[in-house]
Design a protein around this motif. Structure first.
Motif, PDB file in Angstrom:
ATOM      1  N   LYS A 151     -15.384  23.257  30.964  1.00 52.10           N
ATOM      2  CA  LYS A 151     -13.845  23.517  30.859  1.00 52.10           C
ATOM      3  C   LYS A 151     -13.114  22.763  31.993  1.00 52.10           C
ATOM      4  O   LYS A 151     -13.671  22.543  33.202  1.00 52.10           O
ATOM      5  CB  LYS A 151     -13.542  25.076  31.271  1.00 52.10           C
ATOM      6  CG  LYS A 151     -12.197  25.236  31.261  1.00 52.10           C
ATOM      7  CD  LYS A 151     -11.746  26.849  31.035  1.00 52.10           C
ATOM      8  CE  LYS A 151     -10.577  26.954  31.012  1.00 52.10           C
ATOM      9  NZ  LYS A 151     -10.181  28.531  31.124  1.00 52.10           N
ATOM     10  N   ASP A 152     -12.211  21.965  31.424  1.00 51.17           N
ATOM     11  CA  ASP A 152     -11.428  20.879  32.448  1.00 51.17           C
ATOM     12  C   ASP A 152     -10.583  21.723  33.472  1.00 51.17           C
ATOM     13  O   ASP A 152     -10.262  22.906  33.303  1.00 51.17           O
ATOM     14  CB  ASP A 152     -10.379  20.384  31.685  1.00 51.17           C
ATOM     15  CG  ASP A 152     -10.972  19.243  30.672  1.00 51.17           C
ATOM     16  OD1 ASP A 152     -11.893  18.765  31.024  1.00 51.17           O
ATOM     17  OD2 ASP A 152     -10.250  19.068  29.451  1.00 51.17           O
ATOM     18  N   GLY A 153     -10.984  21.171  34.646  1.00 45.41           N
ATOM     19  CA  GLY A 153     -10.336  21.988  35.844  1.00 45.41           C
ATOM     20  C   GLY A 153     -11.137  22.983  36.628  1.00 45.41           C
ATOM     21  O   GLY A 153     -10.774  23.518  37.367  1.00 45.41           O
ATOM     22  N   SER A 154     -12.366  23.225  36.226  1.00 47.55           N
ATOM     23  CA  SER A 154     -13.212  24.462  36.535  1.00 47.55           C
ATOM     24  C   SER A 154     -14.077  24.055  37.467  1.00 47.55           C
ATOM     25  O   SER A 154     -14.685  24.867  38.131  1.00 47.55           O
ATOM     26  CB  SER A 154     -13.814  25.212  35.192  1.00 47.55           C
ATOM     27  OG  SER A 154     -14.902  24.215  34.735  1.00 47.55           O
ATOM     28  N   LEU A 155     -14.550  22.892  37.587  1.00 49.11           N
ATOM     29  CA  LEU A 155     -15.617  22.297  38.512  1.00 49.11           C
ATOM     30  C   LEU A 155     -15.266  22.460  39.962  1.00 49.11           C
ATOM     31  O   LEU A 155     -14.392  21.976  40.243  1.00 49.11           O
ATOM     32  CB  LEU A 155     -15.884  20.852  38.056  1.00 49.11           C
ATOM     33  CG  LEU A 155     -17.264  20.313  38.834  1.00 49.11           C
ATOM     34  CD1 LEU A 155     -18.382  21.035  38.671  1.00 49.11           C
ATOM     35  CD2 LEU A 155     -17.453  18.909  38.697  1.00 49.11           C
ATOM     36  N   ARG A 156     -16.009  23.229  40.625  1.00 48.60           N
ATOM     37  CA  ARG A 156     -16.032  23.637  42.059  1.00 48.60           C
ATOM     38  C   ARG A 156     -17.185  23.294  42.802  1.00 48.60           C
ATOM     39  O   ARG A 156     -18.025  24.057  42.505  1.00 48.60           O
ATOM     40  CB  ARG A 156     -15.350  25.046  42.472  1.00 48.60           C
ATOM     41  CG  ARG A 156     -13.921  25.426  41.811  1.00 48.60           C
ATOM     42  CD  ARG A 156     -13.345  26.670  41.801  1.00 48.60           C
ATOM     43  NE  ARG A 156     -14.426  27.561  41.411  1.00 48.60           N
ATOM     44  CZ  ARG A 156     -14.568  27.898  40.289  1.00 48.60           C
ATOM     45  NH1 ARG A 156     -13.799  27.455  39.419  1.00 48.60           N
ATOM     46  NH2 ARG A 156     -15.432  28.837  40.089  1.00 48.60           N
TER      47      ARG A 156
END
Length: 170
Positions: free
Chosen positions: A60-65
């Protein structure tokens, strides 16, 4: 005891031993079988925590932490449902948001997925078959569409290459 009777007893004994061996092999393998699930499957089915499975979908876009000590959190989606994934380790070089991924691990209580293996697509024309099938079943997949993941190109063969001419001329 006649010769025919001894032969039948020997064949029956060998068949019994073979059946027992196959049964033991299948029993031993049952613990290593891992089923593929999409995020929608996990949301719709009551999968027990602690179940080992493969989760596939798109990152999911923006979910990488990224966290300390190679800890990574991201979400896997199939556009209908999303599952949070926690992974500790090195990610594949081609792992990024919006790309296909298959994570193998254990579903934890609370719905989070703890992955111990993460596989990413290897080039722009590849999508894991299970992920593509799940997206096709939902009507979210288009061959050669905006996801740029159509069928894998077929390898060229010398026989199909007309520029090389007949084998005798090479």
């Amino acid at each position: 005891m006649t010769r025919k009777k001894r032969r039948l007893i020997l064949i029956a004994a060998c068949g019994s031993v073979l059946t027992l061996a196959v049964g033991l092999i299948l029993y031993a393998m049952s613990g290593s079988i891992v089923f593929f699930r999409s995020p929608t499957d996990i949301a719709q089915q009551a999968i027990a925590p602690g179940t080992r499975l493969r989760l596939g979908g798109l990152v999911k876009d923006g979910s990488l932490r990224r966290g300390p000590d190679q800890a990574v959190d991201f979400a896997v989606t199939d556009t209908n449902a999303t599952v949070e994934v926690h992974y500790k380790g090195l990610l594949p070089d081609l792992f990024r948001e919006g790309q296909g991924v298959v994570a193998e691990g254990v579903l934890e209580p609370g719905g989070q997925f703890r992955a111990d293996t993460v596989l990413a697509k290897h080039d722009e024309s590849y999508m894991p078959r299970e992920v593509a099938d799940a997206l096709k079943a939902q009507g979210r997949w288009q061959e050669g569409g905006p996801n740029k993941a159509g069928p894998a190109p077929k390898p060229a063969t010398a026989a199909a290459d007309s520029t090389l001419g007949p084998r005798s001329e090479r």
